[in-house]
Motif scaffolding. Structure first.
Motif, short mmCIF file in Angstrom:
data_model
loop_
_atom_site.label_atom_id
_atom_site.label_comp_id
_atom_site.label_asym_id
_atom_site.label_seq_id
_atom_site.Cartn_x
_atom_site.Cartn_y
_atom_site.Cartn_z
N ALA A 26 -2.52 -3.74 -0.05
CA ALA A 26 -3.09 -3.14 -1.26
C ALA A 26 -4.59 -3.39 -1.33
CB ALA A 26 -2.40 -3.72 -2.50
N LEU A 55 1.62 6.88 -6.86
CA LEU A 55 0.55 7.82 -7.21
C LEU A 55 0.81 9.22 -6.69
CD1 LEU A 55 -2.57 5.55 -6.59
CD2 LEU A 55 -1.51 6.12 -8.78
N SER A 72 0.83 -1.21 0.00
CA SER A 72 0.00 0.00 0.00
C SER A 72 0.86 1.26 0.00
CB SER A 72 -0.93 0.00 1.21
OG SER A 72 -0.20 -0.10 2.41
N GLU A 93 -1.48 0.08 -10.13
CA GLU A 93 -0.21 0.13 -9.41
C GLU A 93 -0.01 -1.10 -8.53
OE1 GLU A 93 2.03 2.06 -10.20
OE2 GLU A 93 0.89 3.53 -11.35
N ALA A 94 -1.10 -1.68 -8.03
CA ALA A 94 -0.98 -2.89 -7.21
C ALA A 94 -0.33 -4.01 -8.00
CB ALA A 94 -2.35 -3.32 -6.69
N ASP A 153 -6.63 3.50 -10.51
CA ASP A 153 -5.22 3.82 -10.33
C ASP A 153 -4.56 2.83 -9.37
OD1 ASP A 153 -5.35 5.99 -12.01
OD2 ASP A 153 -5.73 7.43 -10.42
N VAL A 154 -5.25 2.52 -8.28
CA VAL A 154 -4.69 1.63 -7.26
C VAL A 154 -4.55 0.21 -7.80
CG1 VAL A 154 -5.06 0.61 -4.98
CG2 VAL A 154 -5.55 3.03 -5.35
N ILE A 168 -7.07 9.96 -5.65
CA ILE A 168 -6.78 8.54 -5.85
C ILE A 168 -8.05 7.83 -6.29
CG2 ILE A 168 -6.06 6.41 -4.72
CD1 ILE A 168 -4.34 8.04 -2.89
N LEU A 170 -6.38 -1.18 1.08
CA LEU A 170 -6.54 0.16 0.52
C LEU A 170 -7.70 0.20 -0.47
CD1 LEU A 170 -5.63 3.06 0.03
CD2 LEU A 170 -3.87 2.18 -1.52
N LEU A 171 -7.84 -0.82 -1.28
CA LEU A 171 -8.91 -0.86 -2.27
C LEU A 171 -10.29 -0.92 -1.63
CD1 LEU A 171 -7.26 -3.21 -4.90
CD2 LEU A 171 -8.15 -0.92 -5.36
N ILE A 201 2.26 1.76 -3.50
CA ILE A 201 1.21 2.29 -4.37
C ILE A 201 1.01 3.78 -4.13
CG2 ILE A 201 -1.27 2.21 -4.85
CD1 ILE A 201 -1.14 -0.80 -4.23
N ALA A 202 0.95 4.16 -2.85
CA ALA A 202 0.76 5.58 -2.52
C ALA A 202 1.90 6.42 -3.08
CB ALA A 202 0.66 5.74 -1.00
#
Length: 328
Positions: free
Chosen positions: A91, A35, A28, A124-125, A120-121, A116, A94-95, A31-32
């Motif tokens: 991850a 982004l 996570s 990137e995950a 996008d997540v 976000i 976060l989703l 990913i942050a």
């Protein structure tokens, strides 16, 4: 965190745990960073989560979950399938938080400002899958983490610059276009590789046609009629207006060209430019569908993500001007 606040665990707590995980190499956090969301968190947020994680004991384990938090955690399995993983990690946490949304207005505003999006997540995950630390690594992926030395990296990451990737976006354009800019680092499908090449060539052709149209418009406006300058107004890009609006405007301009005496070759060039624009838009849409593992993504979704990215860009610029960007 919920125990310290003497309340049940809410989606906000789950989101803070995912975004401010004490482990920098957690999925996570990676990913942050990709982004650019790490620019928006103060050090106090990371410290708060780290302190809470260090004080976990039997009392904190008995803290109840709210209905919204429970419902969010029930969606972990769905997002595992979307990203092609066998185990849930930070991850997926976060989703589910992004899907549920923050439970208070302040949390909702923070998510909007960061811009976000779920797509996008997801993208990137899958891109950082091989880089994560051991606690987040999938059981089926026990290979090496991406090496600093290019020859030692796994095949999908052979051409990636780890320093630049881990720094995250730092320009306004990177924030504003991140949902539309597909990454090739995690691509292992020949179909997607060919799509990227076709999209690149279509972009080159579109740029050349746009330059030609502007030059032809200027020439026609100076030598034939000033009404020729109407045509650039009709060349709205796919991200700013739906296809029906663009085609409708083109029809109106073609009819106006007949009445106003605009040279015939100018509408022909504009229509060719529109045709390439449509092809480029479809190729971009197919890429995003493949990147996000969601065949239902539409151009409307891309425009929505684009608006979210622009909010993130504006928030980034605001914090940069105020010198309040976080260094984490």
């Amino acid at each position: 965190m919920a125990y310290g606040e003497d309340r049940a665990v809410e989606v906000d707590h789950l989101l803070a745990a995912a975004m401010c995980n004490p482990d920098r190499a957690s999925r996570s956090r990676l990913i942050a960073t990709r982004l650019g969301a790490h620019h928006f968190f103060e050090q106090d947020a990371y410290t708060m989560v780290a302190d809470a994680a260090a004080e976990i004991d039997e009392r904190t384990r008995d803290v109840p979950l709210t209905e919204s938090a429970t419902a969010a955690l029930d969606r972990l399995g769905y997002w595992m399938k979307r990203t092609g993983d066998r185990n849930a990690d930070s991850a997926h946490l976060l989703l589910v938080c992004l899907e549920a949304g923050a439970s208070d207005k302040e949390g909702q505003r923070a998510l909007r400002d960061m811009g976000i999006t779920v797509r996008d997540v997801v993208r990137e995950a899958m891109s950082v899958r091989h880089q994560v630390s051991a606690p987040d690594r999938q059981s089926a992926l026990r290979g090496p983490i991406v090496s600093e030395r290019r020859p030692e990296r796994p095949a999908p990451y052979a051409f990636e610059n780890p320093g630049r990737a881990n720094a995250g976006p730092r320009s306004m354009r990177s924030f504003a276009w991140r949902s539309q800019m597909t990454g090739a680092a995690h691509i292992n499908s020949h179909v997607q590789s060919h799509l990227i090449r076709l999209h690149l060539w279509s972009l080159i052709v579109a740029w050349l046609l746009s330059i030609s149209l502007l030059a032809a418009t200027w020439y026609a406006a100076v030598t034939v009629t000033a009404w020729s300058a109407l045509w650039p107004a009709g060349q709205l890009r796919r991200l700013q207006a739906p296809l029906a609006v663009r085609l409708g405007l083109d029809v109106v301009l073609v009819m106006a060209s007949v009445v106003l005496g605009i040279p015939w070759w100018l509408p022909v060039l504009a229509v060719a430019n529109r045709a390439v624009d449509i092809v480029e838009g479809r190729l971009a849409l197919l890429q995003v569908r493949g990147d996000t593992a969601d065949p239902s993504v539409s151009e409307k979704d891309l425009r929505s993500d684009r608006r979210a990215n622009i909010r993130a860009r504006n928030f980034y610029v605001e914090l940069k001007l105020k010198r309040k960007l976080a260094s984490e």
